[in-house]
Enzyme design. Structure first.
Site, PDB file in Angstrom:
ATOM      1  N   ILE A   1       0.780  -1.022   0.009  1.00 34.99           N
ATOM      2  CA  ILE A   1       0.047   0.093  -0.058  1.00 34.99           C
ATOM      3  C   ILE A   1       0.840   1.155  -0.038  1.00 34.99           C
ATOM      4  O   ILE A   1       0.569   2.299  -0.658  1.00 34.99           O
ATOM      5  CB  ILE A   1      -0.873  -0.013   1.207  1.00 34.99           C
ATOM      6  CG1 ILE A   1      -1.883  -1.188   1.058  1.00 34.99           C
ATOM      7  CG2 ILE A   1      -1.725   1.309   1.333  1.00 34.99           C
ATOM      8  CD1 ILE A   1      -2.838  -1.433   2.161  1.00 34.99           C
TER       9      ILE A   1
ATOM     10  N   LYS B   1      -4.251  -1.692  15.899  1.00 32.67           N
ATOM     11  CA  LYS B   1      -4.996  -0.929  15.082  1.00 32.67           C
ATOM     12  C   LYS B   1      -6.360  -0.173  15.546  1.00 32.67           C
ATOM     13  O   LYS B   1      -6.819   1.004  15.109  1.00 32.67           O
ATOM     14  CB  LYS B   1      -5.543  -1.735  13.660  1.00 32.67           C
ATOM     15  CG  LYS B   1      -4.333  -2.368  12.934  1.00 32.67           C
ATOM     16  CD  LYS B   1      -3.491  -1.129  12.209  1.00 32.67           C
ATOM     17  CE  LYS B   1      -2.555  -1.712  11.224  1.00 32.67           C
ATOM     18  NZ  LYS B   1      -1.511  -0.539  10.613  1.00 32.67           N
TER      19      LYS B   1
ATOM     20  N   TYR C   1     -14.943 -12.591   2.457  1.00 36.32           N
ATOM     21  CA  TYR C   1     -15.112 -11.969   3.769  1.00 36.32           C
ATOM     22  C   TYR C   1     -15.592 -10.662   3.427  1.00 36.32           C
ATOM     23  O   TYR C   1     -16.221  -9.777   4.387  1.00 36.32           O
ATOM     24  CB  TYR C   1     -13.515 -11.725   4.042  1.00 36.32           C
ATOM     25  CG  TYR C   1     -13.365 -11.198   5.353  1.00 36.32           C
ATOM     26  CD1 TYR C   1     -13.526 -12.037   6.739  1.00 36.32           C
ATOM     27  CD2 TYR C   1     -12.687  -9.731   5.729  1.00 36.32           C
ATOM     28  CE1 TYR C   1     -13.246 -11.328   7.921  1.00 36.32           C
ATOM     29  CE2 TYR C   1     -12.296  -9.151   7.171  1.00 36.32           C
ATOM     30  CZ  TYR C   1     -12.780 -10.104   7.992  1.00 36.32           C
ATOM     31  OH  TYR C   1     -12.515  -9.387   9.387  1.00 36.32           O
TER      32      TYR C   1
ATOM     33  N   SER D   1      -7.339  -0.138  10.005  1.00 30.27           N
ATOM     34  CA  SER D   1      -7.682  -1.409   9.339  1.00 30.27           C
ATOM     35  C   SER D   1      -9.080  -1.563   9.781  1.00 30.27           C
ATOM     36  O   SER D   1      -9.688  -1.197  10.679  1.00 30.27           O
ATOM     37  CB  SER D   1      -6.821  -2.648   9.854  1.00 30.27           C
ATOM     38  OG  SER D   1      -7.205  -3.910   9.491  1.00 30.27           O
TER      39      SER D   1
ATOM     40  N   ASP E   1      13.911   2.775  11.088  1.00 27.10           N
ATOM     41  CA  ASP E   1      13.132   1.450  11.695  1.00 27.10           C
ATOM     42  C   ASP E   1      12.053   2.546  12.418  1.00 27.10           C
ATOM     43  O   ASP E   1      12.218   3.146  13.397  1.00 27.10           O
ATOM     44  CB  ASP E   1      13.624   0.624  12.518  1.00 27.10           C
ATOM     45  CG  ASP E   1      13.179  -0.333  13.235  1.00 27.10           C
ATOM     46  OD1 ASP E   1      11.850  -0.280  13.081  1.00 27.10           O
ATOM     47  OD2 ASP E   1      13.791  -1.066  13.827  1.00 27.10           O
ATOM     48  N   VAL E   2      10.926   2.287  11.965  1.00 23.59           N
ATOM     49  CA  VAL E   2       9.754   3.141  12.835  1.00 23.59           C
ATOM     50  C   VAL E   2       9.546   2.379  14.180  1.00 23.59           C
ATOM     51  O   VAL E   2       8.861   3.180  15.183  1.00 23.59           O
ATOM     52  CB  VAL E   2       8.436   3.179  12.231  1.00 23.59           C
ATOM     53  CG1 VAL E   2       8.451   3.652  10.780  1.00 23.59           C
ATOM     54  CG2 VAL E   2       7.834   1.654  12.047  1.00 23.59           C
TER      55      VAL E   2
ATOM     56  N   TYR F   1      -2.768  -7.703  16.409  1.00 22.58           N
ATOM     57  CA  TYR F   1      -3.079  -6.575  15.512  1.00 22.58           C
ATOM     58  C   TYR F   1      -4.257  -5.957  15.721  1.00 22.58           C
ATOM     59  O   TYR F   1      -4.311  -4.545  15.453  1.00 22.58           O
ATOM     60  CB  TYR F   1      -3.303  -7.372  14.263  1.00 22.58           C
ATOM     61  CG  TYR F   1      -3.008  -6.611  12.922  1.00 22.58           C
ATOM     62  CD1 TYR F   1      -2.147  -6.129  12.409  1.00 22.58           C
ATOM     63  CD2 TYR F   1      -4.440  -6.439  12.031  1.00 22.58           C
ATOM     64  CE1 TYR F   1      -2.194  -5.367  11.234  1.00 22.58           C
ATOM     65  CE2 TYR F   1      -4.353  -5.811  10.929  1.00 22.58           C
ATOM     66  CZ  TYR F   1      -3.279  -5.092  10.450  1.00 22.58           C
ATOM     67  OH  TYR F   1      -3.335  -4.259   9.512  1.00 22.58           O
TER      68      TYR F   1
ATOM     69  N   VAL G   1      -6.155  -6.458   1.409  1.00 21.75           N
ATOM     70  CA  VAL G   1      -5.731  -5.793   0.255  1.00 21.75           C
ATOM     71  C   VAL G   1      -4.248  -6.773  -0.401  1.00 21.75           C
ATOM     72  O   VAL G   1      -3.739  -7.270   0.575  1.00 21.75           O
ATOM     73  CB  VAL G   1      -4.885  -4.443   0.758  1.00 21.75           C
ATOM     74  CG1 VAL G   1      -4.347  -3.674  -0.617  1.00 21.75           C
ATOM     75  CG2 VAL G   1      -6.098  -3.516   1.380  1.00 21.75           C
TER      76      VAL G   1
END
Ligand SMILES: NC(=O)c1ccc[n+]([C@@H]2O[C@H](COP(=O)([O-])OP(=O)(O)OC[C@H]3O[C@@H](n4cnc5c(N)ncnc54)[C@H](O)[C@@H]3O)[C@@H](O)[C@H]2O)c1
Length: 254
Positions: A19, A158, A212, A141, A63-64, A154, A186
């Site tokens: 993305i 999110k 889904y 998300s 690196d975040v 996750y 995606v």
């Protein structure tokens, strides 16, 4: 609607793949200059070369997952672009698994990249965004809006991004708009290489992801990038604190 980003300066974290890369290409096509973040100098340089290089693309590796990494990324972007108008936080990891399968290291990686990284990239970018009266788009998300039994951590990360977006929209108004997008599945490495292709029955796994969404397919990265470009554009000047679902209807019944 013709979105024009001529001379706008954009940083996309996780801009080397998926993305994020589609976001970079969409903004460049609309006239922007874009700082591309990949985790390493090599991955960033390879992606920039694959996208044609040129003056419109600036490297902002790092690196975040650490605050220091976020500062280095934003500093490289601001120096290379001469300021910043738009920050898109797309870097993310999507590890699935049961609660029992998640150890502290896996928890830390998911939260550090998806939630902490988003916060500290925004914090580092605030001086430049205040100067330009710019805006921020975060990658949340559908898993930030509803539970998924296989994606507990996750979902936690999110869900945090969605509500942090709302809180920041309030605290940064009226100068800086803050929005997030909430995609369903995606077609990127996160879903195909790390998900569908790892399944015992990849055909059945892909069909499950298609089913889904009420609209019966997996999204393309470009479809998410287009929505992000809208939220970052002047056309969205009255939009802040939004969590924009691009999920083929998945969350409509929840
Ligand atoms: N693919 C989907 O179905 C989907 C759905 C909803 C939300 N999202 C979110 O969209 C974003 C992009 O996902 P994608 O599908 O393009 O995934 P992807 O795996 O194709 O790309 C992820 C990108 O993040 C980068 N990244 C990961 N950890 C990093 C770190 N520590 N520092 C810097 N960069 C790092 C990777 O290098 C890569 O460029 C993520 O935040 C993801 O959670 C994806």
């Amino acid at each position: 609607m013709q979105i024009d980003f001529k001379d706008r300066r954009v940083l996309v974290t996780g801009g080397t793949r998926g993305i994020g890369r589609a976001v970079v290409e969409t903004f460049v096509a609309a006239g922007a200059r874009v700082a591309v973040n990949g985790r390493t100098g090599d991955s960033t340089a390879t992606a920039i070369a694959a996208m044609g290089g040129g003056e419109g693309l600036v490297a902002a590796p790092g690196d975040v997952a650490t605050a220091a990494g976020c500062e280095a990324i934003v500093n490289a972007a601001v120096a290379g672009l001469g300021g910043l108008d738009v920050l898109v936080n797309s870097a993310g990891v999507g590890k699935a698994g049961s609660i029992e399968e998640f150890d502290e290291k896996a928890w830390d990686e998911t939260i550090d990249v998806n939630l902490k990284g988003t916060f500290f990239c925004i914090k580092a970018a605030l001086p430049a965004l205040r100067a330009s009266l710019g805006n921020i788009v975060n990658l949340a998300s559908d898993a930030g809006l509803m539970g998924d039994p296989h994606l507990t951590v996750y979902c936690a990360s999110k869900g945090g991004v969605v509500n942090m977006t709302r809180a920041m929209a309030l605290t940064l108004a009226p100068d800086i708009r803050v929005n997030c997008v909430c995609p369903g599945y995606v077609d990127t490495d996160m879903v195909r290489r790390d998900g569908i292709e790892q399944a015992d029955n990849p055909t059945a796994a892909e069909q499950a992801l298609i089913d889904y969404a009420p609209l019966q397919r997996i999204a393309t990265p470009a479809e998410i990038a287009t929505a992000i470009a809208y939220l970052a554009s002047d056309d969205a000047r009255f939009v802040t604190g939004a969590a924009f679902q691009i999920d083929g209807g998945t969350t409509a019944g929840h």
